[in-house]
Write an enzyme that holds these catalytic residues in place. Structure first.
Site, PDB file in Angstrom:
ATOM      1  N   LYS A  84       0.820  -1.218   0.000  1.00  0.00           N
ATOM      2  CA  LYS A  84       0.000   0.000   0.000  1.00  0.00           C
ATOM      3  C   LYS A  84       0.855   1.271   0.000  1.00  0.00           C
ATOM      4  CE  LYS A  84      -4.044  -2.234   2.134  1.00  0.00           C
ATOM      5  NZ  LYS A  84      -5.098  -2.130   3.178  1.00  0.00           N
ATOM      6  N   PHE A 132     -15.727   3.183   6.373  1.00  0.00           N
ATOM      7  CA  PHE A 132     -14.366   3.591   6.021  1.00  0.00           C
ATOM      8  C   PHE A 132     -14.095   3.555   4.521  1.00  0.00           C
ATOM      9  CE2 PHE A 132     -14.222  -0.961   7.207  1.00  0.00           C
ATOM     10  CZ  PHE A 132     -13.739  -1.513   6.029  1.00  0.00           C
ATOM     11  N   ARG A 160      -1.965 -14.212   4.702  1.00  0.00           N
ATOM     12  CA  ARG A 160      -2.722 -13.530   5.766  1.00  0.00           C
ATOM     13  C   ARG A 160      -1.971 -13.628   7.109  1.00  0.00           C
ATOM     14  NH1 ARG A 160      -7.051 -10.257   4.246  1.00  0.00           N
ATOM     15  NH2 ARG A 160      -7.392 -10.282   6.489  1.00  0.00           N
ATOM     16  N   THR A 166      -5.868  -6.907  10.665  1.00  0.00           N
ATOM     17  CA  THR A 166      -6.175  -5.641   9.986  1.00  0.00           C
ATOM     18  C   THR A 166      -5.700  -4.433  10.801  1.00  0.00           C
ATOM     19  OG1 THR A 166      -8.148  -6.712   9.094  1.00  0.00           O
ATOM     20  CG2 THR A 166      -8.048  -4.307   8.943  1.00  0.00           C
ATOM     21  N   ARG A 177       2.146  -6.030   9.307  1.00  0.00           N
ATOM     22  CA  ARG A 177       1.347  -4.907   9.812  1.00  0.00           C
ATOM     23  C   ARG A 177       1.820  -4.450  11.196  1.00  0.00           C
ATOM     24  NH1 ARG A 177      -4.508  -6.996   7.440  1.00  0.00           N
ATOM     25  NH2 ARG A 177      -4.528  -5.644   5.602  1.00  0.00           N
ATOM     26  N   GLU A 201      -9.346 -11.160  -7.782  1.00  0.00           N
ATOM     27  CA  GLU A 201      -8.451 -10.003  -7.579  1.00  0.00           C
ATOM     28  C   GLU A 201      -7.220 -10.074  -8.484  1.00  0.00           C
ATOM     29  OE1 GLU A 201      -9.742  -9.258  -2.912  1.00  0.00           O
ATOM     30  OE2 GLU A 201      -7.698  -9.839  -3.370  1.00  0.00           O
TER      31      GLU A 201
HETATM   32  P1  ADP Z   1      -8.131  -6.805   5.529  1.00  0.00           P
HETATM   33  O1  ADP Z   1      -7.303  -5.867   4.670  1.00  0.00           O
HETATM   34  O2  ADP Z   1      -7.373  -7.246   6.735  1.00  0.00           O
HETATM   35  O3  ADP Z   1      -8.713  -7.957   4.748  1.00  0.00           O
HETATM   36  P2  ADP Z   1     -10.776  -5.596   5.460  1.00  0.00           P
HETATM   37  O4  ADP Z   1     -11.000  -6.364   4.200  1.00  0.00           O
HETATM   38  O5  ADP Z   1     -11.807  -5.718   6.540  1.00  0.00           O
HETATM   39  O6  ADP Z   1      -9.360  -5.937   6.121  1.00  0.00           O
HETATM   40  O7  ADP Z   1     -10.660  -4.044   5.115  1.00  0.00           O
HETATM   41  C1  ADP Z   1     -10.014  -3.608   3.947  1.00  0.00           C
HETATM   42  C2  ADP Z   1      -9.132  -2.442   4.288  1.00  0.00           C
HETATM   43  O8  ADP Z   1      -9.939  -1.365   4.747  1.00  0.00           O
HETATM   44  C3  ADP Z   1      -8.144  -2.669   5.440  1.00  0.00           C
HETATM   45  O9  ADP Z   1      -6.969  -3.336   5.066  1.00  0.00           O
HETATM   46  C4  ADP Z   1      -7.879  -1.261   5.903  1.00  0.00           C
HETATM   47  O10 ADP Z   1      -6.974  -0.590   5.025  1.00  0.00           O
HETATM   48  C5  ADP Z   1      -9.256  -0.625   5.751  1.00  0.00           C
HETATM   49  N1  ADP Z   1     -10.038  -0.721   6.999  1.00  0.00           N
HETATM   50  C6  ADP Z   1     -10.613  -1.819   7.545  1.00  0.00           C
HETATM   51  N2  ADP Z   1     -11.257  -1.536   8.692  1.00  0.00           N
HETATM   52  C7  ADP Z   1     -11.099  -0.199   8.888  1.00  0.00           C
HETATM   53  C8  ADP Z   1     -11.515   0.719   9.893  1.00  0.00           C
HETATM   54  N3  ADP Z   1     -12.254   0.308  10.947  1.00  0.00           N
HETATM   55  N4  ADP Z   1     -11.158   2.012   9.760  1.00  0.00           N
HETATM   56  C9  ADP Z   1     -10.437   2.449   8.716  1.00  0.00           C
HETATM   57  N5  ADP Z   1     -10.005   1.647   7.726  1.00  0.00           N
HETATM   58  C10 ADP Z   1     -10.317   0.333   7.806  1.00  0.00           C
HETATM   59 MG    MG Z   2     -10.070  -7.905   3.143  1.00  0.00          MG
END
Ligand code: ADP
Ligand code: MG
Length: 213
Positions: A84, A132, A160, A166, A177, A201
Site C-alpha cells: 500500500k 471507512f 494472511r 487488519t 502490519r 483479484e
Molecule cells: P483486511 O485488509 O485485513 O482484509 P478488510 O477487508 O476488513 O481488512 O478491510 C479492507 C481495508 O480497509 C483494510 O486493510 C484497511 O486498510 C481498511 N479498513 C478496515 N477496517 C477499517 C476501519 N475500521 N477504519 C479504517 N479503515 C479500515
Molecule cells: Mg479484506
C-alpha cells in the site's frame, strides 16, 4: 474452482516399476495463456532418458512422496497482494518483499502503479457499505502501490498470517502490519481472503501471460 486448476494425481508403482503408460505427463501446460485469471498446472522435469520410473530426484517442488510407490502433486495456490501507499512512500517495498519471501511466498508477478480513485473504488467495491470505504479509496489512490501475485502451498492463508491482523494494534509481533503499519487504514498490505477472491483479484490486475511461476 473458478479460474484455477491444480492437478492432484496419485501414481501407483507396479511390481516391475512404473509401466510406461503410467508415466505422468507433468510438463507445464501453457494451453491457457490466452485466458485471464490463474491456472496452475503441476510441473516436473521429465524422467531422465532411459528411465521409465519417476524417482524422488525427478519430483518437482510442490510434489511430495506419499508412500512406497506413490507420490502426489500438491496444490500450489496463488493470492493477490498489494503493497500500500504508506509503504511505497517510506521506501519500504523491499523490506516487505523480504518478509514475504522469507515466509516461503514466491513473487510470480509484480508491478508498481498508481490507482485512480475510480480503480480503488472498483477494487474495494465489496466494502462499499462500510463507513471507512471513502477514506480507504482516498488512501489507496494517494500514492503508488505495488500489486503482486504470490505463489505457495496454501498461499492465501500463509500470506494472511505474514500480514497480521487488519488493525496493527492487534497484529502479532513479527507480522508486516505490526512492524510497519501506520494505522488501521494505512496498514501496509492487502491480501486476498479466500481462493475464490484471489482469482477475482488477480484477474483485476494481471493477465495470465504476466504471471511467471
Ligand atoms: P483486511 O485488509 O485485513 O482484509 P478488510 O477487508 O476488513 O481488512 O478491510 C479492507 C481495508 O480497509 C483494510 O486493510 C484497511 O486498510 C481498511 N479498513 C478496515 N477496517 C477499517 C476501519 N475500521 N477504519 C479504517 N479503515 C479500515
Ligand atoms: Mg479484506
Amino acid at each position: 474452482m473458478p479460474g484455477r486448476q491444480v492437478e492432484i494425481r496419485t501414481f501407483k508403482q507396479s511390481a516391475a516399476g512404473y509401466a510406461k503408460s503410467e508415466i505422468p505427463d507433468l510438463q507445464h501446460d501453457d494451453s491457457d495463456l490466452t485466458g485471464r485469471g490463474e491456472a496452475i498446472t503441476a510441473r516436473s522435469a521429465a524422467a531422465p532418458s532411459g528411465s521409465i520410473a519417476p524417482t524422488p530426484r525427478d519430483v518437482y517442488e510442490g510434489e511430495t512422496l506419499k508412500g512406497p510407490g506413490e507420490f502426489q502433486v500438491m496444490a500450489i495456490e496463488r493470492t493477490l497482494s498489494i503493497i500500500k501507499p504508506d509503504i511505497t512512500r517510506r521506501n519500504l517495498t523491499g523490506e516487505v518483499n523480504a518478509r514475504l519471501e522469507k515466509a516461503g511466498l514466491r513473487v510470480v508477478a509484480q508491478k508498481r502503479l498508481r490507482l485512480s480513485r475510480h480503480q480503488a473504488e472498483m477494487f474495494y467495491a465489496v466494502h462499499k457499505a462500510r463507513p471507512f470505504y471513502s477514506d480507504l479509496c482516498t488512501f489507496m489512490s494517494s500514492g503508488p502501490v505495488v500489486v503482486q501475485v504470490l505463489e505457495a502451498e496454501k498461499a492465501v492463508v500463509l500470506n494472511r498470517e505474514v500480514m497480521g491482523a487488519t488493525d496493527p494494534a492487534n497484529a502479532a509481533p513479527g507480522t508486516i502490519r505490526r512492524e510497519f503499519a501506520e494505522s488501521i487504514e494505512a496498514n501496509s498490505v492487502h491480501g486476498s481472503d479466500s481462493e475464490e477472491n484471489a482469482a477475482i483479484e488477480i484477474a483485476f490486475f494481471f493477465s495470465e501471460i504476466e504471471i511467471v511461476g
